[in-house]
Design an enzyme around this catalytic site. Sequence first.
Site, PDB file in Angstrom:
ATOM      1  N   ARG A   1      20.887 -16.292  -1.328  1.00 15.32           N
ATOM      2  CA  ARG A   1      19.777 -15.714  -2.099  1.00 15.32           C
ATOM      3  C   ARG A   1      18.722 -16.784  -2.360  1.00 15.32           C
ATOM      4  O   ARG A   1      17.524 -16.530  -2.385  1.00 15.32           O
ATOM      5  CB  ARG A   1      20.279 -15.098  -3.420  1.00 15.32           C
ATOM      6  CG  ARG A   1      19.152 -14.645  -4.329  1.00 15.32           C
ATOM      7  CD  ARG A   1      19.565 -13.646  -5.428  1.00 15.32           C
ATOM      8  NE  ARG A   1      20.922 -13.749  -5.878  1.00 15.32           N
ATOM      9  CZ  ARG A   1      21.382 -14.686  -6.715  1.00 15.32           C
ATOM     10  NH1 ARG A   1      20.571 -15.605  -7.213  1.00 15.32           N
ATOM     11  NH2 ARG A   1      22.651 -14.718  -7.056  1.00 15.32           N
TER      12      ARG A   1
ATOM     13  N   TYR B   1      -3.744  -0.006  -1.183  1.00 15.80           N
ATOM     14  CA  TYR B   1      -2.504   0.627  -0.739  1.00 15.80           C
ATOM     15  C   TYR B   1      -1.901   1.413  -1.912  1.00 15.80           C
ATOM     16  O   TYR B   1      -1.741   0.868  -3.016  1.00 15.80           O
ATOM     17  CB  TYR B   1      -1.539  -0.459  -0.256  1.00 15.80           C
ATOM     18  CG  TYR B   1      -0.222   0.085   0.195  1.00 15.80           C
ATOM     19  CD1 TYR B   1      -0.117   0.735   1.414  1.00 15.80           C
ATOM     20  CD2 TYR B   1       0.908  -0.031  -0.600  1.00 15.80           C
ATOM     21  CE1 TYR B   1       1.098   1.259   1.823  1.00 15.80           C
ATOM     22  CE2 TYR B   1       2.129   0.481  -0.193  1.00 15.80           C
ATOM     23  CZ  TYR B   1       2.215   1.132   1.020  1.00 15.80           C
ATOM     24  OH  TYR B   1       3.410   1.650   1.422  1.00 15.80           O
TER      25      TYR B   1
ATOM     26  N   ASP C   1      -4.874  -9.196  -0.267  1.00 13.05           N
ATOM     27  CA  ASP C   1      -3.920  -8.535   0.625  1.00 13.05           C
ATOM     28  C   ASP C   1      -4.556  -8.498   2.012  1.00 13.05           C
ATOM     29  O   ASP C   1      -5.535  -7.793   2.238  1.00 13.05           O
ATOM     30  CB  ASP C   1      -3.623  -7.118   0.105  1.00 13.05           C
ATOM     31  CG  ASP C   1      -2.569  -6.394   0.951  1.00 13.05           C
ATOM     32  OD1 ASP C   1      -2.419  -6.741   2.142  1.00 13.05           O
ATOM     33  OD2 ASP C   1      -1.904  -5.487   0.420  1.00 13.05           O
TER      34      ASP C   1
ATOM     35  N   LYS D   1       3.830  -4.632   8.919  1.00 12.43           N
ATOM     36  CA  LYS D   1       2.709  -4.133   9.713  1.00 12.43           C
ATOM     37  C   LYS D   1       2.409  -5.083  10.884  1.00 12.43           C
ATOM     38  O   LYS D   1       3.262  -5.291  11.713  1.00 12.43           O
ATOM     39  CB  LYS D   1       1.507  -3.920   8.795  1.00 12.43           C
ATOM     40  CG  LYS D   1       1.857  -3.248   7.449  1.00 12.43           C
ATOM     41  CD  LYS D   1       2.397  -1.828   7.588  1.00 12.43           C
ATOM     42  CE  LYS D   1       3.005  -1.282   6.300  1.00 12.43           C
ATOM     43  NZ  LYS D   1       2.165  -1.348   5.106  1.00 12.43           N
TER      44      LYS D   1
HETATM   45  C1  LIG Z   1       2.340  -1.281   3.709  1.00 17.26           C
HETATM   46  C2  LIG Z   1       1.450  -2.012   2.807  1.00 17.26           C
HETATM   47  C3  LIG Z   1       1.928  -2.600   1.626  1.00 17.26           C
HETATM   48  C4  LIG Z   1       3.370  -2.444   1.186  1.00 17.26           C
HETATM   49  O1  LIG Z   1       4.266  -3.023   2.076  1.00 17.26           O
HETATM   50  P1  LIG Z   1       5.779  -2.518   2.352  1.00 17.26           P
HETATM   51  O2  LIG Z   1       6.274  -3.484   3.344  1.00 17.26           O
HETATM   52  O3  LIG Z   1       5.686  -1.111   2.855  1.00 17.26           O
HETATM   53  O4  LIG Z   1       6.491  -2.583   1.043  1.00 17.26           O
HETATM   54  C5  LIG Z   1       1.033  -3.314   0.859  1.00 17.26           C
HETATM   55  N1  LIG Z   1      -0.266  -3.447   1.208  1.00 17.26           N
HETATM   56  C6  LIG Z   1      -0.753  -2.876   2.327  1.00 17.26           C
HETATM   57  C7  LIG Z   1      -2.185  -3.027   2.659  1.00 17.26           C
HETATM   58  C8  LIG Z   1       0.077  -2.143   3.157  1.00 17.26           C
HETATM   59  O5  LIG Z   1      -0.421  -1.576   4.259  1.00 17.26           O
END
Ligand SMILES: *Cc1c(COP(=O)(O)O)cnc(C)c1O
Length: 387
Positions: free
Chosen positions: A54, A106, A178, A203
């Site tokens: 962890r 998001y 982000d 992504k």
């Molecule tokens: C998908 C996404 C998230 C969240 O990520 P997860 O891996 O699904 O928890 C946050 N910000 C953006 C812009 C995203 O596309």
Amino acid sequence: MARQKARTPGFATTCIHAGQEPDPSTGAVAVPIFATSTYVQEGLGKNKGYEYARVSNPTRTRLEQSLAAIEGGRHARVFASGMAAVSALCTMLKAGDHVLCSHNVYGGVPRLFNQILAHYGLEFTYADTSDTLAVERALRKNTRFAYVETPTNPLMSISDIEAIARICHKRGVDLVVDNTFMSPYLQRPLELGADMVVHSTTKFLNGHSDGLGGAIICTRDDQAEQLAFIQKSVGAIMSPFECWLVLRGVKTLEVRMPRHDQNGREVAEFLAGHRKVKKVFYPGLASHPQHQLAARQMRGFGSMISFETGSLGNAKRMLARVRVCSLGESLGGVETLISHPATMTHAALGEKGRKAIGITDGMVRISVGMEDAGDIIADLDQALDAM
Ligand SMILES: *Cc1c(COP(=O)(O)O)cnc(C)c1O
């Protein structure tokens, strides 16, 4: 004697080699998956830097080195998902602290902020961060972070990272960006002044729609130390297998992103010229209100596109007809994914919440993949005929 100047590795070399040096114990070219929960200790207080999984794992260490180098930060910390990363980020704060957030981000982010973290004494407010003056007005005495997503999801509105960083730093506020939609290939928030970058590695960084993960890339040692303490204490860390998938994925980031970008431009042009499409949201189109800023701030325009079909019925009819594009949430994979924000990614906002930021029932979002652009366009063309 002429001495050779130290050469800074290029982006592709960094993606392939940073953190991905051959394994010193075996020579394995690919970073091994260290599937172990604990590490044998040579004696009391004597170990090789790893005690319990962890806290740390060698596969994770390598991914953290890789992502820090690719995003141009000092350190990175990886988590079980993008949302686990955002949640870890907020546990750096204390009750009474305020976060200013972009108003269309998001969908999971305002859900976490308003429905969970607000109960712990943190304050969240939202502003249209594409308006730099609105950011200045919305900062408070207790603001610790400005949390900016650019381009936003799904309206593709652009915020000026450099200008917002300047305003934040005058007020002692850290700017967090982000960068999931663009990836470090297309956008470099830390070079524009951001203090931390968040990614859903699910992504583009992973890029193959086969793993879940999140990362925070930091510019300072104290941020990374605090986040390592949070990893150890809260435990929402990325598994070694998922780390390995991202390590494999990023090796091709430099070839995947230009292809996504090129396909994105072609699909956006097609949609913009289609008589049944009412409006296209894509920063690469000259009609986008912040096209100039996007062109200056980003190296390309990416492959995220939203468009207006005019009604829920139209959206339903066209989405039922797609064959090359797959109906599904998520984005950033090699395959084209198409989704309906109002009933899928942004359902939790409620009708009023969606209306406030301009998400309509007829809006459709595409994450353009790496198939032949002609095939994606032909598929959309026949699906649009259903409207
Ligand atoms: C998908 C996404 C998230 C969240 O990520 P997860 O891996 O699904 O928890 C946050 N910000 C953006 C812009 C995203 O596309």
